[in-house]
Motif scaffolding. Structure first.
Motif, mmCIF file in Angstrom:
data_model
loop_
_atom_site.group_PDB
_atom_site.id
_atom_site.type_symbol
_atom_site.label_atom_id
_atom_site.label_comp_id
_atom_site.label_asym_id
_atom_site.label_seq_id
_atom_site.Cartn_x
_atom_site.Cartn_y
_atom_site.Cartn_z
ATOM 1 N N GLN A 291 0.790 -1.226 0.121
ATOM 2 C CA GLN A 291 0.233 -0.146 0.191
ATOM 3 C C GLN A 291 0.824 1.309 -0.116
ATOM 4 O O GLN A 291 0.457 2.235 -0.877
ATOM 5 C CB GLN A 291 -1.019 0.013 0.978
ATOM 6 C CG GLN A 291 -2.362 -0.932 0.757
ATOM 7 C CD GLN A 291 -3.113 -1.151 1.845
ATOM 8 O OE1 GLN A 291 -2.875 -0.716 3.175
ATOM 9 N NE2 GLN A 291 -3.939 -1.752 1.831
ATOM 10 N N PRO A 292 1.804 1.308 0.605
ATOM 11 C CA PRO A 292 2.600 2.695 0.729
ATOM 12 C C PRO A 292 3.487 2.725 -0.708
ATOM 13 O O PRO A 292 3.641 1.952 -1.244
ATOM 14 C CB PRO A 292 3.532 2.458 1.885
ATOM 15 C CG PRO A 292 3.339 1.333 2.618
ATOM 16 C CD PRO A 292 2.410 0.561 1.703
ATOM 17 N N ASP A 293 3.736 3.901 -0.940
ATOM 18 C CA ASP A 293 4.671 4.100 -2.190
ATOM 19 C C ASP A 293 6.251 3.422 -1.920
ATOM 20 O O ASP A 293 6.359 2.884 -3.049
ATOM 21 C CB ASP A 293 4.724 5.660 -2.521
ATOM 22 C CG ASP A 293 3.479 6.282 -2.781
ATOM 23 O OD1 ASP A 293 2.846 5.677 -3.649
ATOM 24 O OD2 ASP A 293 2.993 7.090 -2.001
ATOM 25 N N SER B 211 8.353 1.142 1.059
ATOM 26 C CA SER B 211 8.288 0.727 2.339
ATOM 27 C C SER B 211 9.789 -0.263 2.330
ATOM 28 O O SER B 211 10.249 -0.961 1.536
ATOM 29 C CB SER B 211 6.988 -0.241 2.729
ATOM 30 O OG SER B 211 7.130 -1.243 1.774
ATOM 31 N N TYR C 142 4.945 7.769 2.150
ATOM 32 C CA TYR C 142 3.628 8.238 1.173
ATOM 33 C C TYR C 142 4.058 9.361 0.576
ATOM 34 O O TYR C 142 4.580 10.110 1.108
ATOM 35 C CB TYR C 142 2.476 8.011 1.910
ATOM 36 C CG TYR C 142 1.822 6.889 2.609
ATOM 37 C CD1 TYR C 142 0.839 6.096 1.780
ATOM 38 C CD2 TYR C 142 2.168 6.315 3.784
ATOM 39 C CE1 TYR C 142 0.282 5.175 2.239
ATOM 40 C CE2 TYR C 142 1.764 5.203 4.226
ATOM 41 C CZ TYR C 142 0.744 4.409 3.435
ATOM 42 O OH TYR C 142 0.397 3.286 4.005
ATOM 43 N N HIS D 211 2.562 13.932 -2.397
ATOM 44 C CA HIS D 211 1.559 14.466 -2.732
ATOM 45 C C HIS D 211 0.990 15.670 -2.197
ATOM 46 O O HIS D 211 1.829 16.489 -1.490
ATOM 47 C CB HIS D 211 0.495 13.270 -1.920
ATOM 48 C CG HIS D 211 0.450 13.283 -0.309
ATOM 49 N ND1 HIS D 211 0.098 14.017 0.254
ATOM 50 C CD2 HIS D 211 1.101 12.356 0.164
ATOM 51 C CE1 HIS D 211 0.201 13.748 1.587
ATOM 52 N NE2 HIS D 211 0.948 12.542 1.667
ATOM 53 N N ASP E 92 5.160 11.967 3.353
ATOM 54 C CA ASP E 92 5.227 11.500 4.720
ATOM 55 C C ASP E 92 5.920 10.119 4.676
ATOM 56 O O ASP E 92 6.271 9.222 4.068
ATOM 57 C CB ASP E 92 3.741 10.878 4.955
ATOM 58 C CG ASP E 92 2.795 12.031 4.991
ATOM 59 O OD1 ASP E 92 3.076 13.109 5.394
ATOM 60 O OD2 ASP E 92 1.460 11.904 4.323
ATOM 61 N N ALA F 86 10.453 4.372 -2.949
ATOM 62 C CA ALA F 86 9.323 5.234 -3.653
ATOM 63 C C ALA F 86 9.880 6.000 -4.454
ATOM 64 O O ALA F 86 8.929 6.638 -5.375
ATOM 65 C CB ALA F 86 8.904 6.170 -2.258
ATOM 66 N N THR G 191 -1.858 3.420 6.783
ATOM 67 C CA THR G 191 -2.460 4.576 6.051
ATOM 68 C C THR G 191 -2.093 5.947 6.802
ATOM 69 O O THR G 191 -2.083 5.989 8.050
ATOM 70 C CB THR G 191 -3.811 4.413 5.782
ATOM 71 O OG1 THR G 191 -4.420 5.891 5.551
ATOM 72 C CG2 THR G 191 -4.618 3.583 6.668
ATOM 73 N N PRO G 192 -1.689 6.933 5.945
ATOM 74 C CA PRO G 192 -1.244 8.213 6.561
ATOM 75 C C PRO G 192 -2.654 8.816 7.468
ATOM 76 O O PRO G 192 -2.204 9.668 8.314
ATOM 77 C CB PRO G 192 -1.129 9.109 5.407
ATOM 78 C CG PRO G 192 -0.830 8.222 4.166
ATOM 79 C CD PRO G 192 -1.714 6.986 4.563
#
Lengths: 253, 310
Positions: A34-36, A38, A53, A56, A120, A147, B90-91
């Motif tokens: 899920q994260p960009d 890791s 993340y 963005h 993030d 990422a 999740t952020p």
């Protein structure tokens, strides 16, 4: 004052390492989907997960037209330490760690490329056995690389300590990559986050006191550690990329 | 699930499949997706387990502490559940963002473990009325890909199965003080009896049938889900000889919860609970087998530890 009993008469440390040896580093990129980006990194018994993340769109309050805003959060699992922690984050130490992480990582990221954006970086310490900050920086670098965030250079962190000449022990000698036992023994701990390819220091922190005469050798030992770690991280990144490439090849065929 | 768009025809396809007990990925209505489980991953905890179910990643660590029992329950130990939603997932979970979800899961677990038939707290007693063990069950959610309750309950049961509690000799001294004697040998410890610990099964209502472990596509076809907590069967968690000596127990429902905006007809609810019991039973059996096999490998030093490096 450097602690006296950190080196045995044979010149070995409490956990059997030589003064210039790192703990075993094992790492893996792309642990989560899920994260960009890791990464998971183990440095001896210290185990850390990092997730990235972004970049963005930045939230209104943080927005900067100058460059990307780096947002870090350091958190420790409640079962990571010997004594149970009540709160995983939000305490003074975690906030300080988050700030130090941001300091070191902002130095490496090419912030000017993404104005009005935010990256993030979340790190989670699963098991703490000394040198958690160093492991976090190293894991975060790997996650940022995965990422695809443009970096000036790898940022690597390492700690160093000093063993004094005592009765029957070899010394004085700087010690690389301080473990929990050595930290608890009360010696000086110098933590350095550096960009080894350029030789720049992004963050330097020292606890306890150290004679100025020794500062140079302790710092150079820590920098040597950073260079050693960079080699390990670089190999991990190359292995990961090679692996990804072959998998994709199979898919297309 | 954001970004997932299904046409009415696709939804209809999923719905028809569920009615015929044959889902779009080939599973039946009570089948789970493959899971990965490893115990003993955190050496600072008395027991730990990591479970990965599709995209959901859970790490559970159990820590033990000596505490005084509640005055109204002098012979019982204590359990405390703490859920931490890591921002890695999740952020939105950054700072205190995950607290609401964390509280709802820990409350659900607390309720499921509350019954004495679910978990026997007597085994945590050291000296009646004076000292008992308190287990802190810390659940860390590292990645969030749906079906959290099921994954958490499985990981918790595995971590408790892996938990070792040191033997302690307690003696009452004069003045009402307790003298505790701990063995020098760290391996001088006992395992917990966790066979009857509950498992949670989330049932997603699609049409008037329910499915367990829904995929993202199936979740978008459903408006309400039901969480059923059922007690486990000790027979699955011991060797065959020992299992023969144990009395037969039927699994019982220890908690029920509902999530979502829809509503359920009483008939569907009854069927769903029955289906939940069935699913939990097969899940319990599979978990027991996996844990026993891992313990066997551990005893014969054949176990390879993977952690997050695989």
């Amino acid at each position: 004052m450097p602690a006296t009993d950190l080196l045995s008469s044979q010149g070995l440390r409490l956990d059997g390492r030589r003064p210039n040896e790192l703990r075993r580093i094992r790492c893996r990129l792309g642990v989560f989907t899920q994260p960009d980006g890791s990464a998971y990194l183990e440095q001896g018994n210290t185990k850390v997960l990092a997730a990235v993340y972004g970049p963005h769109q930045a939230s209104k309050s943080k927005l900067s037209t100058e460059g990307v805003v780096v947002n870090c959060q350091y958190s420790m699992a409640t079962f990571s330490t010997g004594e149970r922690k009540n709160r995983p984050r939000g305490d003074r130490k975690s906030q300080e760690m988050s700030m130090h992480l941001r300091q070191a990582l902002t130095a490496a990221i090419k912030t000017e490329l993404y104005p009005r954006s935010q990256i993030d970086i979340y790190v989670e310490v699963l098991q703490a056995d000394g040198g958690a900050y160093c492991a976090c920086v190293n894991a975060a670098t790997l996650a940022l690389t995965e990422a695809g965030v443009p970096l000036r250079a790898y940022v690597c962190a390492s700690s160093a300590s000093m063993a004094a000449a005592g009765a029957g022990s070899a010394g004085p000698e700087p010690l690389l990559d301080v473990g929990h036992v050595e930290e608890a023994a009360g010696g000086v701990v110098l933590t350095v986050a550096a960009l080894p390819t350029t030789g720049h220091i992004a963050l330097l922190e020292m606890s306890h006191r150290l004679h100025m005469d020794y500062f140079d050798i302790v710092l150079s030992r820590a920098m040597q550690g950073c260079r050693d770690i960079e080699v390990i991280l670089d190999r991990a990144v190359r292995d990961h990329l090679a692996e990804g490439w072959t998998k994709q090849d199979v898919m297309t065929i | 699930m954001a970004g997932l768009l299904l046409s009415p025809t696709e939804k209809n396809f999923i719905l028809q499949g569920v009615q015929d007990d044959f889902r779009s990925d080939g599973r039946s209505n009570i089948d789970y997706r493959p899971m990965e489980l490893e115990t003993d991953v955190v050496s600072h905890a008395s027991g730990s387990a990591r479970l990965r179910l599709a995209n959901t990643d859970i790490l559970v660590g159990v820590k033990t502490e000596i505490d005084t029992p509640n005055p109204d329950k002098p012979g019982l130990g204590k359990l405390e559940f703490f859920v931490d939603c890591s921002a890695n997932a999740t952020p939105e979970f950054e700072g205190r963002g995950g607290e609401q979800l964390a509280n709802s899961i820990s409350n659900m677990m607390q309720r499921a473990y509350h019954s004495s038939q679910a978990f026997d707290l007597k085994q945590l007693c050291i000296f009646e009325g004076k000292q008992c063990w308190k287990l802190y069950i810390d659940i860390l959610i590292l990645e969030c890909g749906g079906n959290l309750c099921d994954a958490v309950s499985l990981a918790v049961k595995a971590a408790l199965f892996n938990t070792r509690i040191p033997f302690v000799k307690a003696a009452l001294m004069d003045g009402g003080n307790i003298d505790l004697q701990l063995s020098d040998d760290p391996y001088d410890s006992k395992l917990l009896n966790v066979g009857s610990a509950p498992l949670l099964v989330t049932l997603c209502k699609i049409g008037d049938k329910c499915v367990v472990d829904p995929s993202a596509e199936e979740e978008s076809c459903s408006v309400i889900s039901l969480v059923v907590g059922t007690t486990g069967n000790s027979k699955f968690y011991c060797s065959q000889e020992e299992a023969k000596k144990l009395p037969n127990v039927e699994s019982k429902c220890s908690t029920i919860g509902m999530n979502g905006a829809g509503s359920v007809a009483p008939k569907t609810l009854k069927d769903a609970i029955q289906q939940g019991l069935e699913a939990a039973k097969s899940l319990d059996k599979a978990l027991g087998q996996a844990l026993l096999r891992e313990r066997q490998e551990n005893i014969s030093f054949k176990k390879h530890s993977y952690g997050f490096l695989k």
